[in-house]
Design a protein around this motif. Structure first.
Motif, PDB file in Angstrom:
ATOM      1  N   THR A 155      29.976  38.961  48.994  1.00 55.39           N
ATOM      2  CA  THR A 155      30.678  38.625  47.751  1.00 55.39           C
ATOM      3  C   THR A 155      29.681  38.249  46.659  1.00 55.39           C
ATOM      4  N   LEU A 193      29.807  32.796  37.991  1.00 56.19           N
ATOM      5  CA  LEU A 193      30.626  33.309  39.085  1.00 56.19           C
ATOM      6  C   LEU A 193      29.789  33.580  40.333  1.00 56.19           C
ATOM      7  N   GLY A 202      35.108  31.504  46.262  1.00 58.71           N
ATOM      8  CA  GLY A 202      35.815  32.542  45.536  1.00 58.71           C
ATOM      9  C   GLY A 202      35.558  32.417  44.047  1.00 58.71           C
ATOM     10  N   THR A 203      35.886  33.467  43.314  1.00 57.84           N
ATOM     11  CA  THR A 203      35.560  33.491  41.890  1.00 57.84           C
ATOM     12  C   THR A 203      36.755  33.242  40.969  1.00 57.84           C
ATOM     13  N   ARG A 204      37.957  33.403  41.470  1.00 56.87           N
ATOM     14  CA  ARG A 204      39.115  33.303  40.576  1.00 56.87           C
ATOM     15  C   ARG A 204      39.223  31.923  39.932  1.00 56.87           C
ATOM     16  N   ALA A 205      39.029  30.881  40.725  1.00 58.00           N
ATOM     17  CA  ALA A 205      39.161  29.532  40.180  1.00 58.00           C
ATOM     18  C   ALA A 205      38.074  29.218  39.173  1.00 58.00           C
ATOM     19  N   LEU A 207      36.869  31.366  36.936  1.00 60.57           N
ATOM     20  CA  LEU A 207      36.945  32.219  35.742  1.00 60.57           C
ATOM     21  C   LEU A 207      37.074  31.434  34.431  1.00 60.57           C
TER      22      LEU A 207
END
Length: 363
Positions: A155, A193, A202-205, A207
């Motif tokens: 990732t 990120l 993870g990357t969503r949080a 953003l």
């Protein structure tokens, strides 16, 4: 990043990544790279030994003092993702540093003809570093950055690869186009990120924090595009407005995290979680430090958009990256991480004053 902000080069900008400049990190960090060249004399002098002169030329090319703006990207990314920094975070920081410096070296290689006319004292046009050596260093540093990211997991590599591509695209094709500032902003955001992806959160949080950091890099890069010619009132005014907006956003009360995620995002004593009021107050204080660092030079450049004041505004914007990173970490609930990032600012000043880097411009 000009060579601002990778990394920003500012941020590719990485963290890097490129920075911003009229010809435009990091960092970056690419990382948000750094703004364009220095205004002082070359680091090497007739009295310096050949070895120290060579090392000084490379320090000038790579703008080593600007490296202190890079680690906060990965640390803020980990905090935003709600996870504690760990060994893989260190790999992300190493990757960011390599990609940021790759952007610095590539920036000067791409601008060597322009520098020969506008900044003949820079390492390449002055002959202190061969263009082929700078290009080789950029390639080697890019490879090292990708290898370190791969060590942090697939990732992380999936984020580092487009970050590296953004750095190279910025320096070789986008720097002098309207897309230049956006590329620098993307590099710095990707660098944040990268920290989130490498740490495993993870990357969503992360953003929203990446968007805020990218907005700052965009503003610095836009100002740096006129740092050699001056004359732009609109860019520093826009950067001043951006600084005010970002300060307000990081100082706002954050949405309360679930207890488990809040504990993970706030590394400290075992079993301890900072009270929301404490982290909110810390975020507000660091946001104020960010505003104090960036706003005044932007204001002066807007009143008198001369090249010296414009360059000073770019330098202030690059230095303001650190308190902004720290404020973002505090807003995510990671008070210990935010204080660690904030400590990079005085550490960078100490390094610049106590070493041969004192003559190397951050831009």
């Amino acid at each position: 990043m000009s060579r601002a902000t990778a990394a920003a080069r500012d941020t590719a900008g990485p963290s890097g990544a490129p920075a911003a400049s009229s010809r435009p990190p990091a960092g970056a960090a690419g990382v948000p790279g750094a703004a364009s060249g220095t205004t002082g004399p070359p680091l090497a002098t007739a009295e310096a030994s050949p070895r120290s002169a060579r090392l000084g030329a490379w320090a000038e090319l790579l703008r080593l003092p600007a490296l202190f703006t890079v680690p906060g990207d990965a640390l803020a990314g980990a905090a935003a993702a709600g996870v504690r920094p760990g060994p893989r975070t260190l790999l992300a920081i190493g990757s960011s540093l390599c990609l940021y410096e790759a952007g610095m070296a590539l920036n000067d290689w791409a601008d060597r003809a322009e520098d020969a006319a506008e900044r003949p004292h820079r390492p390449l046009p002055s002959g202190r570093i061969r263009p082929a050596a700078a290009l080789t260093a950029a390639g080697a540093l890019t490879g090292a950055g990708l290898a370190l990211a791969a060590g942090a997991g697939r990732t992380a590599l999936a984020v580092a690869a487009p970050l590296a591509a953004t750095v190279w695209a910025y320096d070789l094709a986008l720097k002098h186009t309207p897309a230049g500032p956006a590329a620098m902003a993307a590099a710095r955001g990707l660098d944040l990120l990268l920290g989130a992806a490498a740490t495993g959160g993870g990357t969503r949080a992360a953003l929203p924090c990446a968007a805020l950091l990218g907005s700052h890099t965009l503003a610095v890069t836009a100002v740096s595009r006129r740092e050699t010619t001056g004359g732009s009132v609109l860019a520093p005014l826009a950067a001043l407005a951006t600084t005010g907006a970002l300060t307000g956003l990081v100082a706002r009360r954050r949405t309360r995290l679930p207890a488990g995620r809040r504990a993970a995002a706030a590394p400290g004593l075992s079993g301890s979680t900072p009270a929301p009021a404490v982290t909110d107050a810390l975020a507000a204080a660091l946001g104020a430090a960010y505003a104090a660092t960036a706003a005044r030079p932007y204001f002066h450049a807007a009143l008198n958009p001369s090249p010296p004041l414009t360059r000073r505004a770019v330098g202030g914007g690059i230095r303001a990256t650190i308190p902004l990173q720290a404020a973002l970490a505090a807003r995510s609930g990671a008070s210990a991480t935010s204080l660690l990032v904030a400590a990079l600012a005085p550490a960078g000043r100490w390094f610049a004053k106590r070493s041969a880097m004192r003559k190397v411009s951050i831009t």
